[in-house]
Design a protein around this motif. Structure first.
Motif, mmCIF file in Angstrom:
data_model
loop_
_atom_site.group_PDB
_atom_site.id
_atom_site.type_symbol
_atom_site.label_atom_id
_atom_site.label_comp_id
_atom_site.label_asym_id
_atom_site.label_seq_id
_atom_site.Cartn_x
_atom_site.Cartn_y
_atom_site.Cartn_z
ATOM 1 N N LEU A 162 1.158 -1.446 -0.413
ATOM 2 C CA LEU A 162 0.030 0.268 -0.121
ATOM 3 C C LEU A 162 0.877 1.562 -0.114
ATOM 4 O O LEU A 162 0.601 2.368 -0.642
ATOM 5 N N ARG A 163 2.009 1.632 0.959
ATOM 6 C CA ARG A 163 3.482 2.382 0.618
ATOM 7 C C ARG A 163 3.356 2.456 -0.205
ATOM 8 O O ARG A 163 3.559 3.390 -0.529
ATOM 9 N N ILE B 75 1.741 1.711 -3.588
ATOM 10 C CA ILE B 75 1.069 2.539 -4.410
ATOM 11 C C ILE B 75 1.185 3.346 -4.196
ATOM 12 O O ILE B 75 1.453 4.720 -5.543
ATOM 13 N N LEU B 76 1.022 4.205 -3.136
ATOM 14 C CA LEU B 76 0.411 6.230 -2.541
ATOM 15 C C LEU B 76 1.805 6.332 -2.828
ATOM 16 O O LEU B 76 1.589 7.785 -3.558
ATOM 17 N N ASN B 77 3.213 6.222 -2.445
ATOM 18 C CA ASN B 77 3.934 6.926 -2.542
ATOM 19 C C ASN B 77 4.530 7.284 -4.426
ATOM 20 O O ASN B 77 4.990 8.006 -4.383
ATOM 21 N N LYS B 78 4.400 6.070 -4.585
ATOM 22 C CA LYS B 78 4.212 6.231 -6.049
ATOM 23 C C LYS B 78 3.304 7.976 -6.938
ATOM 24 O O LYS B 78 3.519 8.703 -7.671
ATOM 25 N N TYR B 79 2.032 8.610 -6.334
ATOM 26 C CA TYR B 79 1.538 9.419 -6.515
ATOM 27 C C TYR B 79 1.219 9.763 -5.381
ATOM 28 O O TYR B 79 0.647 11.064 -5.102
ATOM 29 N N LYS B 80 2.020 9.997 -4.611
ATOM 30 C CA LYS B 80 2.479 11.679 -3.532
ATOM 31 C C LYS B 80 2.758 12.340 -4.080
ATOM 32 O O LYS B 80 3.717 12.941 -4.491
ATOM 33 N N GLY C 247 -3.451 12.370 -7.159
ATOM 34 C CA GLY C 247 -3.168 11.394 -5.985
ATOM 35 C C GLY C 247 -3.724 9.878 -7.241
ATOM 36 O O GLY C 247 -2.884 9.511 -8.072
ATOM 37 N N LEU C 248 -3.956 8.703 -6.568
ATOM 38 C CA LEU C 248 -4.377 7.161 -6.898
ATOM 39 C C LEU C 248 -5.180 7.284 -7.865
ATOM 40 O O LEU C 248 -5.375 6.338 -8.493
ATOM 41 N N SER D 273 -3.646 5.840 -11.551
ATOM 42 C CA SER D 273 -3.549 4.387 -11.668
ATOM 43 C C SER D 273 -4.435 4.698 -12.613
ATOM 44 O O SER D 273 -4.674 3.280 -13.333
ATOM 45 N N SER E 296 2.855 -4.724 -5.887
ATOM 46 C CA SER E 296 2.049 -3.118 -6.456
ATOM 47 C C SER E 296 2.065 -3.686 -8.125
ATOM 48 O O SER E 296 1.074 -2.450 -8.095
#
Length: 264
Positions: free
Chosen positions: A20-21, A23-28, A33-34, A37, A118
């Motif tokens: 989860l971290r 995936i979220l860091n990719k769009y931080k 944001g998410l 994807s 991920s």
């Protein structure tokens, strides 16, 4: 193998949190944001439809129109993107998580699982986009779409084995990242993504099946677009090979991890 899967089950919460971290860091820091994807595969589908269908007027077969060609192309592309995301991250996977190496209790082998998980998330997002676009264009969806997770499971095991191998090799040989980048690009042309296998000369058609992407791309495309049931006997063989590759990749990783701290 039982010890391997037992370790994954034991650390399942850690794997879920790290995935989860990741995936979220990719769009931080991005505005959407998410949601990116979802936007990324939509944009890709539009771009490939425009250039290959309208500009170059490429056709897969006799009956397909521009939008159907885009669906056929994208079905193969999402499998390749799954492979490419894992392989491009693999060489720097340990290097970018060097702080975990010196923690004796941290299970380093789960980093490869997080990487593949991920990438698998992004695969299924693209798969969902394909289904929405397919329902609009074809006015139907084939029931054989249900076979796609079954087809992707052994492929994910192969990528897991390759990720273990490449990420450990990348610690000792920093040139691996450059080499993998070239190989990943070459695989896009050596795989039946932009062309059917039948387009190749008969003498070399069997050679392309040495490429581990070929079988999965062909079977996923058949299940998603044409409604064909996968070749189950070949899938079982592919499954046994994928288990062997995953086991050998983990064996290599466990043998080489002892020197990570010294190198880093």
């Amino acid at each position: 193998m039982s010890k391997l899967f037992g370790s994954f089950w034991l650390h399942r919460q850690l794997i879920a949190r790290l995935t989860l971290r990741e995936i979220l860091n990719k769009y931080k820091g991005s505005v959407f944001g998410l949601l990116w994807s979802f936007f990324n595969p939509v944009f890709m589908l539009i771009v490939y439809t425009f250039f290959f269908g309208l500009v170059f007027k490429v056709r897969w077969g006799e009956g397909e129109n521009t939008k159907e060609f885009a669906l056929i192309l994208f079905a193969g592309l999402i499998v390749y993107n799954f492979f490419a995301e894992c392989m491009t991250k693999a060489p720097a996977l340990i290097l970018s998580n060097a702080n975990y190496v010196k923690k004796v209790v941290f299970p380093l082998e789960v980093l490869a699982v997080v990487c593949v998980s991920s990438a698998l998330f992004h695969f299924f997002i693209s798969f969902f986009v394909w289904c929405v676009f397919g329902a609009i264009v074809l006015h139907r969806l084939e029931w054989t779409l249900l076979f796609v997770p079954l087809l992707i499971a052994p492929f994910a095991l192969i990528l897991l084995g390759l990720t273990w191998f490449v990420c450990s090799l990348g610690v000792y040989l920093r040139d691996v990242g450059q080499l993998i980048g070239v190989l990943v690009m070459a695989m896009s042309f050596m795989s039946p993504i932009f062309y059917p296998v039948s387009m190749l000369p008969e003498g070399v058609q069997h050679l392309i099946y040495i490429n581990p992407l070929t079988f999965i791309i062909e079977e996923v495309r058949k299940a998603m677009f044409y409604g064909d049931i996968p070749n189950l006997s070949m899938l079982m063989l592919y499954g046994f090979i994928s288990l062997a590759i995953a086991f050998l990749g983990l064996l290599w990783f466990q043998k080489t991890r002892k020197g990570f701290a010294d190198v880093l």
